[in-house]
Motif scaffolding. Structure first.
Motif, PDB file in Angstrom:
ATOM      1  N   ALA A   1     -61.558 -17.780  49.266  1.00 15.73           N
ATOM      2  CA  ALA A   1     -61.229 -18.852  50.066  1.00 15.73           C
ATOM      3  C   ALA A   1     -59.889 -18.889  50.391  1.00 15.73           C
ATOM      4  O   ALA A   1     -58.950 -18.323  49.797  1.00 15.73           O
ATOM      5  CB  ALA A   1     -61.557 -20.235  49.217  1.00 15.73           C
ATOM      6  N   VAL A   2     -59.655 -19.404  51.756  1.00 21.46           N
ATOM      7  CA  VAL A   2     -58.228 -19.326  52.283  1.00 21.46           C
ATOM      8  C   VAL A   2     -58.020 -20.895  52.476  1.00 21.46           C
ATOM      9  O   VAL A   2     -58.513 -21.580  53.388  1.00 21.46           O
ATOM     10  CB  VAL A   2     -58.191 -18.561  53.684  1.00 21.46           C
ATOM     11  CG1 VAL A   2     -56.513 -18.894  54.182  1.00 21.46           C
ATOM     12  CG2 VAL A   2     -58.520 -17.202  53.451  1.00 21.46           C
ATOM     13  N   GLY A   3     -57.676 -21.564  51.502  1.00 20.77           N
ATOM     14  CA  GLY A   3     -57.542 -22.944  51.477  1.00 20.77           C
ATOM     15  C   GLY A   3     -58.916 -23.442  50.863  1.00 20.77           C
ATOM     16  O   GLY A   3     -59.684 -22.787  50.692  1.00 20.77           O
ATOM     17  N   ASP A   4     -58.762 -25.094  50.989  1.00 23.82           N
ATOM     18  CA  ASP A   4     -60.021 -25.597  50.207  1.00 23.82           C
ATOM     19  C   ASP A   4     -61.302 -25.394  51.128  1.00 23.82           C
ATOM     20  O   ASP A   4     -61.136 -25.359  52.497  1.00 23.82           O
ATOM     21  CB  ASP A   4     -59.838 -27.170  50.259  1.00 23.82           C
ATOM     22  CG  ASP A   4     -58.949 -27.429  49.101  1.00 23.82           C
ATOM     23  OD1 ASP A   4     -58.526 -26.552  48.635  1.00 23.82           O
ATOM     24  OD2 ASP A   4     -58.448 -28.791  49.271  1.00 23.82           O
ATOM     25  N   ILE A   5     -62.480 -25.237  50.766  1.00 26.89           N
ATOM     26  CA  ILE A   5     -63.721 -24.805  51.558  1.00 26.89           C
ATOM     27  C   ILE A   5     -65.055 -25.608  50.932  1.00 26.89           C
ATOM     28  O   ILE A   5     -64.859 -25.900  49.599  1.00 26.89           O
ATOM     29  CB  ILE A   5     -64.072 -23.235  51.617  1.00 26.89           C
ATOM     30  CG1 ILE A   5     -64.419 -22.992  50.146  1.00 26.89           C
ATOM     31  CG2 ILE A   5     -62.879 -22.587  52.197  1.00 26.89           C
ATOM     32  CD1 ILE A   5     -64.873 -21.340  50.062  1.00 26.89           C
ATOM     33  N   ILE A   6     -65.758 -25.852  51.578  1.00 31.20           N
ATOM     34  CA  ILE A   6     -67.131 -26.332  51.385  1.00 31.20           C
ATOM     35  C   ILE A   6     -68.141 -25.360  51.672  1.00 31.20           C
ATOM     36  O   ILE A   6     -68.244 -24.748  52.885  1.00 31.20           O
ATOM     37  CB  ILE A   6     -67.418 -27.672  51.992  1.00 31.20           C
ATOM     38  CG1 ILE A   6     -66.378 -28.707  51.694  1.00 31.20           C
ATOM     39  CG2 ILE A   6     -68.874 -28.274  51.592  1.00 31.20           C
ATOM     40  CD1 ILE A   6     -66.571 -30.105  52.516  1.00 31.20           C
TER      41      ILE A   6
END
Length: 337
Positions: free
Chosen positions: A82-87
């Motif tokens: 993940a590059v930053g928050d993900i869903i």
């Protein structure tokens, strides 16, 4: 900076991704049962859909993901970060919840033993107990080798921190070239584990069948040793089959002979597929066919564990599930490619 937060829309689970982890390893480290098998990009068992945010893909051409999957925006959880928050939207199930949470360790090579011309046991020591279940594997981060390599364990859990692997040299393989040709006693590697769902089920009431080929010897020896350690071999029989291409590839008997009950409750049968030009007088052909022909009872009466080359494991799956209707919960294997 806070670590990336990953939310799985399918079950509502939330977990953080530590530095260096993939989405899959982050989930398993948090005790979340994300679907997976090989942890190496080959099997495709950890496909996820990215619904929001961005990921870094570690192996764009990983064979576990087809072109149709890529067009639909799918990723392999074991090959993305993940590059930053993900869903994400990813399948989970109770059977994938790690019975022992994997963690990273520093490990040092303490010794090796050649088993055949191309199969060698590597023994590592790390601080703290070596906590894993018989049949599981660990990821090794080797000096000068970019991606982690998955190798099965051959020993059983222990308090003195030893992790043993039986590894076959792969022609042109960067990982095995480092292990066989460059790594020396005392050198450090990164060890992350345990992983894998094909571990010994000590509560199963049935006799055990282990089928191994090549470096699939390691997890099957671990299963056999674990069964002995748990006292199962006092009440259960263990039928161990080893499939080899040529007589010089046959191994494992001396390791099993150290178990109590060998020759009585523990039997070992090597099967050679290409014995031409040798004085081999043992079983010949494919190991799965010989196993089916020689086990004393209907196959549905056994608990099966197997590991080895993909053609062997595929043939065993078809034989057990299609030809003999063995219940899926009695069949245990992790796919590697």
């Amino acid at each position: 900076m806070n670590p990336p937060l990953i939310v799985n829309e399918r079950d509502g689970s939330r977990f953080a991704q530590a530095p260096g982890d993939t989405v899959l390893r982050a989930a398993l480290r948090a005790g979340i049962g994300l679907s997976y098998e090989c942890n190496s990009g080959g099997c495709g068992g950890c496909k996820i859909e990215l619904l929001q945010g961005n990921v870094e893909t570690l192996w764009p051409d990983a064979p576990g993901l087809g072109e149709r999957d890529r067009r639909r925006g799918r990723h392999l959880a074991c090959q993305c970060r993940a590059v930053g928050d993900i869903i994400i939207k990813a399948p989970t199930a109770p059977e994938y919840v790690p019975p022992i949470l994997p963690r990273r360790r520093r490990a040092f090579l303490i010794g090796t033993t050649d088993l055949t011309h191309d199969l060698r046991e590597f023994r590592f020591a790390a601080d703290g107990p070596a906590d894993f279940l018989p049949g599981q594997y660990a990821m090794l981060d080797l000096p000068g080798v970019g991606a982690s390599r998955a190798y099965s364990l051959s020993n059983t859990s222990n308090d003195h921190g030893e992790w043993h692997f039986q590894i076959r040299r792969v022609a042109g393989g960067r990982g095995t070239a480092m292990l066989f040709d460059a790594l020396r006693p005392g050198q450090e590697v990164g060890l992350d584990g345990p992983y894998g769902v094909a571990y010994l089920r000590t509560a199963a009431p049935r006799d055990l069948v282990c089928v191994a080929g090549g470096s699939g010897l390691a997890p099957m020896i671990s299963i056999a040793r674990g069964a002995a350690k748990a006292g199962l071999l006092k009440t259960h029989r263990l039928h161990f089959f080893y499939g080899a291409r040529a007589p010089r590839d046959v191994c494992g008997q001396d390791l099993l002979a150290a178990l109590s009950g060998f020759g009585e409750r523990v039997t070992y049968t090597p099967v050679v597929s290409a014995p031409e030009g040798t004085d081999w007088d043992g079983a010949c052909g494919f190991v799965h066919s010989h196993m089916a022909a020689t086990l004393p009872g209907p196959l549905s009466q056994y608990e099966f564990y197997f590991a080895g080359p993909p053609p062997m494991t595929q043939a065993l799956q078809e034989l057990l599930m299609v030809d003999h209707r063995v219940p899926f919960e009695q069949i245990h294997f992790d796919r590697f490619f």
